[in-house]
Design a protein around this motif. Structure first.
Motif, PDB file in Angstrom:
ATOM      1  N   ARG A 188       1.273 -34.328 -49.611  1.00 55.99           N
ATOM      2  CA  ARG A 188       0.991 -32.999 -49.050  1.00 55.99           C
ATOM      3  C   ARG A 188       1.092 -33.029 -47.522  1.00 55.99           C
ATOM      4  NH1 ARG A 188      -2.266 -29.148 -51.894  1.00 55.99           N
ATOM      5  NH2 ARG A 188      -3.380 -28.727 -49.986  1.00 55.99           N
ATOM      6  N   TYR A 189       0.438 -34.046 -46.930  1.00 56.28           N
ATOM      7  CA  TYR A 189       0.506 -34.129 -45.476  1.00 56.28           C
ATOM      8  C   TYR A 189       1.947 -34.376 -45.017  1.00 56.28           C
ATOM      9  CZ  TYR A 189      -0.353 -35.414 -40.657  1.00 56.28           C
ATOM     10  OH  TYR A 189      -0.325 -35.441 -39.294  1.00 56.28           O
ATOM     11  N   ARG A 191       4.598 -33.402 -46.348  1.00 54.66           N
ATOM     12  CA  ARG A 191       5.389 -32.167 -46.400  1.00 54.66           C
ATOM     13  C   ARG A 191       5.081 -31.259 -45.225  1.00 54.66           C
ATOM     14  NH1 ARG A 191       4.560 -30.609 -52.506  1.00 54.66           N
ATOM     15  NH2 ARG A 191       5.144 -28.501 -51.917  1.00 54.66           N
TER      16      ARG A 191
ATOM     17  N   SER B  54      -2.819 -23.623 -49.325  1.00 57.41           N
ATOM     18  CA  SER B  54      -1.669 -24.440 -49.719  1.00 57.41           C
ATOM     19  C   SER B  54      -0.390 -23.615 -49.730  1.00 57.41           C
ATOM     20  CB  SER B  54      -1.893 -25.046 -51.104  1.00 57.41           C
ATOM     21  OG  SER B  54      -3.004 -25.900 -51.076  1.00 57.41           O
ATOM     22  N   LEU B  57       0.916 -22.961 -46.307  1.00 61.47           N
ATOM     23  CA  LEU B  57       1.554 -24.120 -45.688  1.00 61.47           C
ATOM     24  C   LEU B  57       2.801 -24.571 -46.453  1.00 61.47           C
ATOM     25  CD1 LEU B  57      -1.720 -26.109 -44.972  1.00 61.47           C
ATOM     26  CD2 LEU B  57      -0.242 -25.036 -43.275  1.00 61.47           C
ATOM     27  N   GLY B  58       3.173 -23.791 -47.473  1.00 65.58           N
ATOM     28  CA  GLY B  58       4.380 -24.126 -48.215  1.00 65.58           C
ATOM     29  C   GLY B  58       4.210 -25.299 -49.158  1.00 65.58           C
ATOM     30  N   LEU B  59       2.958 -25.652 -49.486  1.00 67.51           N
ATOM     31  CA  LEU B  59       2.725 -26.786 -50.382  1.00 67.51           C
ATOM     32  C   LEU B  59       2.731 -26.360 -51.838  1.00 67.51           C
ATOM     33  CD1 LEU B  59      -0.142 -28.494 -48.354  1.00 67.51           C
ATOM     34  CD2 LEU B  59       2.248 -29.214 -48.525  1.00 67.51           C
ATOM     35  N   PHE B  74       6.589 -20.961 -41.497  1.00 63.61           N
ATOM     36  CA  PHE B  74       5.875 -22.204 -41.203  1.00 63.61           C
ATOM     37  C   PHE B  74       6.813 -23.297 -40.700  1.00 63.61           C
ATOM     38  CE2 PHE B  74       4.221 -26.353 -42.790  1.00 63.61           C
ATOM     39  CZ  PHE B  74       3.173 -26.465 -41.906  1.00 63.61           C
ATOM     40  N   ARG B  78       5.669 -25.820 -37.538  1.00 57.26           N
ATOM     41  CA  ARG B  78       4.781 -26.722 -38.285  1.00 57.26           C
ATOM     42  C   ARG B  78       3.938 -27.625 -37.382  1.00 57.26           C
ATOM     43  NH1 ARG B  78       6.986 -28.458 -42.473  1.00 57.26           N
ATOM     44  NH2 ARG B  78       9.072 -27.629 -42.592  1.00 57.26           N
ATOM     45  N   HIS B  83      -3.678 -29.493 -40.487  1.00 57.54           N
ATOM     46  CA  HIS B  83      -4.316 -29.286 -41.781  1.00 57.54           C
ATOM     47  C   HIS B  83      -5.295 -30.426 -42.057  1.00 57.54           C
ATOM     48  CE1 HIS B  83      -3.957 -29.203 -46.412  1.00 57.54           C
ATOM     49  NE2 HIS B  83      -4.915 -28.407 -46.025  1.00 57.54           N
ATOM     50  N   GLY B 105      -1.631 -37.867 -36.494  1.00 55.45           N
ATOM     51  CA  GLY B 105      -1.617 -36.577 -35.818  1.00 55.45           C
ATOM     52  C   GLY B 105      -1.021 -36.678 -34.424  1.00 55.45           C
ATOM     53  N   ARG B 108       2.846 -36.629 -34.153  1.00 53.16           N
ATOM     54  CA  ARG B 108       3.649 -35.496 -34.627  1.00 53.16           C
ATOM     55  C   ARG B 108       4.677 -35.134 -33.576  1.00 53.16           C
ATOM     56  NH1 ARG B 108       1.489 -32.549 -39.146  1.00 53.16           N
ATOM     57  NH2 ARG B 108       2.926 -30.941 -38.553  1.00 53.16           N
ATOM     58  N   GLN B 168      -3.346 -33.896 -32.834  1.00 52.56           N
ATOM     59  CA  GLN B 168      -2.083 -33.165 -32.972  1.00 52.56           C
ATOM     60  C   GLN B 168      -1.991 -32.045 -31.936  1.00 52.56           C
ATOM     61  OE1 GLN B 168      -1.313 -31.883 -37.032  1.00 52.56           O
ATOM     62  NE2 GLN B 168       0.132 -30.334 -36.293  1.00 52.56           N
TER      63      GLN B 168
END
Lengths: 323, 252
Positions: A188-189, A191, B54, B57-59, B74, B78, B83, B105, B108, B168
């Motif tokens: 999940r992270y 992605r 979720s 965030l596109g999950l 997103f 991103r 998250h 983080g 990123r 992040q």
């Protein structure tokens, strides 16, 4: 016996002739590559996928053997191990694809799907193998080499192929180690960082397949899985971060391949794959006993110390009440 | 040509519906989050709170509807969104230390996936480490940085994941049940740091289970029960929802 040990030590120290040394180097590279790729399979809790790939390989090997026999003229049967390994790759990949599809699209859990596909395709492989054996013909020995592994039967070209494939797999795994770690820790992270998780999953499956196919002739299709599973499990007993885990697992894989292959070079007819796997297993057992935090002995000692402290505390409390 | 105008709204959800297979979980959700606010997502169990985050965030695939962050999809922003996952979704036996998690983080950006030995600049690495240490200090976890995450207490683990979001340096921080099962000390650290973010103009969204403390911790609230029941300033949204529930009960 003493002669065997001397012979083994000579092979171990690269004194066994050029061909033996080429095979030995390639086997060590294979062990290092398997130990590295295997870490990510273990961290993703997918060690059994490699097992399924290997079991399903048998059907492809036997089928390729039959096709090759049908296509080549009587008496001219080429040795061409490549055809058999290609067959293994096709059937192994089909099986891994089927496991993925079943897990995503049905209510089967991953372990059930893996076990079902693995055993079903192995059953198919056994049937095809018995047909192949009845068909007979030249090159039957090649079948056994792939199933049980035989470094002795490898030509110099075979060894080069194995070594190059292993080196390539190792390089790709190391370059991709961050994203592979990311999808293992949390897909999940991964992605949300923009990583294409399905592509990375496919890459990991391809790396596992490459190691399995590369090592099939030397170690054998069923035992090669052990080289992907045991070194990471052993290293995990000592390492608490991914970089040392990778380094240690790669070393254990390389060391096992080195010891096992030189042993089998010293004793002709000794099963290379089995010796490699037994070496790795021995390291695992020792680590399981002796590792400082996750080891059995350390755990028992901590427990004993705790019990002693608990008893001492109880005694003190009783004395205090008595006083 | 579609104009992708940058807007000041950190998160805007329009007509969002989500289904797991043929089971609807969210239905026609319309929601807009105020920039610089601390917004709680509340609602009963199974209301789809985690699913809403979720899907944003596109999950989780959307059935219908649209989600925009500052007017953009997103994928375009991103790295501006952090998250903090639900505790249960983390593999606590994974071989990483607290510092490693925070480093995720801090790294990123364009080339995070390059292995360390391929990262060219020493300066870049130093900057990363500085951000990691800053974030650890802010959640008071510097001393435990070298510990494997599995050896930390629940509250310490939650602080580590907040530190990852802080490292992040995101404009929007989305947390799933950050206060679930944490000690009082951690709750104080978390609320202080989240409040600091909001005061610096960042936006905080959190799934929250304790209705009693919503108005104390948060500015705004979204009351969700498969669809939007109420939204707005926290106290008002809760009052509206209670009123609705009360009216429904009275009507029976």
């Amino acid at each position: 016996m003493g002669e065997l040990v001397a012979e083994w030590l000579r092979a171990l120290s690269f004194g066994g002739g050029f061909n033996t040394n080429v095979v030995l180097c390639a086997a060590i590279l294979l062990g290092v590559a398997a130990g590295t790729v295997g870490v990510f399979s273990m961290l993703r809790k997918e060690s059994l996928v490699a097992d399924a790939f290997a079991h399903a390989s048998l059907a492809g090997v036997a089928a390729a053997f039959l096709v090759r026999g049908a296509l080549t003229a009587e008496g001219s049967a080429p040795r061409s191990m490549e055809v058999l390994i290609l067959g293994a790759g096709v059937s192994g990949s089909l099986a891994v694809g089927a496991i993925g599809w079943l897990t995503r699209n049905t209510r089967l859990t991953a372990d059930t799907a893996t076990a079902a596909v693995s055993s079903a395709s192995f059953g198919l492989g056994i049937c095809l193998l018995s047909i192949a054996r009845r068909a007979g013909g030249a090159g039957q020995a090649g079948l056994d080499d792939l199933i049980f592994g035989s470094a002795a039967s490898m030509t110099r070209a075979d060894a080069w192929t194995m070594g190059i494939l292993a080196a390539l797999t190792l390089t790709i795994t190391l370059v991709a180690s961050k994203p592979l770690t990311a999808i293992a820790f949390s897909d999940r992270y991964a992605r949300t960082t923009g990583l294409r998780v399905p592509a990375m999953e496919a890459l990991l499956a391809a790396l596992v397949a490459a190691v399995t196919l590369a090592g099939m002739q030397a170690v054998g299709m069923l035992l090669i899985v052990a080289l992907l599973v045991i070194p990471p499990a052993t290293a995990r007993l000592w390492a608490r971060r991914v970089p040392p885990l990778l380094a240690l697992s790669a070393s254990i894989g390389g060391l096992s391949a080195w010891t096992g292959t030189s042993l089998s070079a010293a004793a002709p007819n000794a099963p290379t794959g089995a010796l490699i796997v037994l070496t790795a297993s021995a390291l695992f057992v020792v680590s399981l006993a002796a590792a400082p935090e996750r080891g059995v002995i350390a755990g028992l000692l901590r427990r004993a110390r705790l019990r002693r402290d608990a008893n001492a505390a109880a005694l003190r409390a009783r004395d205090a009440r008595g006083a | 040509m579609i104009l992708r105008e940058e807007s000041g709204v950190p998160l805007a959800v329009t007509a969002l519906s989500v289904a797991y297979r043929d089971e609807p979980v969210l239905w026609d959700v319309n929601w807009s989050v105020r920039a610089g606010s601390m917004t709680a997502v509340v609602g009963p169990n199974g209301a789809g709170k985690t699913t809403l985050l979720s899907a944003s965030l596109g999950l989780v695939p959307r059935l219908a509807g649209d989600v925009r962050f500052w007017g953009q999809p997103f994928s375009a922003v991103r790295d501006r969104v952090a998250h903090v996952p639900q505790r249960e979704s983390v593999d606590w036996d994974f071989p990483v230390t607290a510092r490693d998690v925070v480093r995720m983080g801090a790294m990123r950006g364009a080339a995070w996936w390059l292995p360390g030995w391929l990262v060219p600049t020493r300066a870049g690495r130093r900057e990363t480490e500085r951000r990691v240490e800053d974030a650890l200090v802010r959640v008071d976890m510097t001393e435990l940085g070298a510990r494997p995450i599995g050896e930390l207490s629940g509250g310490q683990q939650q602080r580590v994941f907040l530190a990852r979001a802080l490292a992040q340096d995101a404009d929007l921080v989305i947390l799933d049940e950050p206060f679930a099962g944490v000690d009082e000390g951690t709750e104080a650290v978390l609320t202080a740091e989240l409040r600091r973010l909001a005061e610096a103009g960042r936006t905080v969204i959190a799934v929250h289970h304790d209705l009693g403390s919503v108005a104390r911790h948060f500015d705004d609230a979204l009351v969700l029960d498969r669809t939007v029941r109420a939204q707005g300033p926290a106290a008002e949204a809760l009052a509206t929802w209670r009123g609705d529930v009360g009216a429904a009960a009275a009507g029976v």
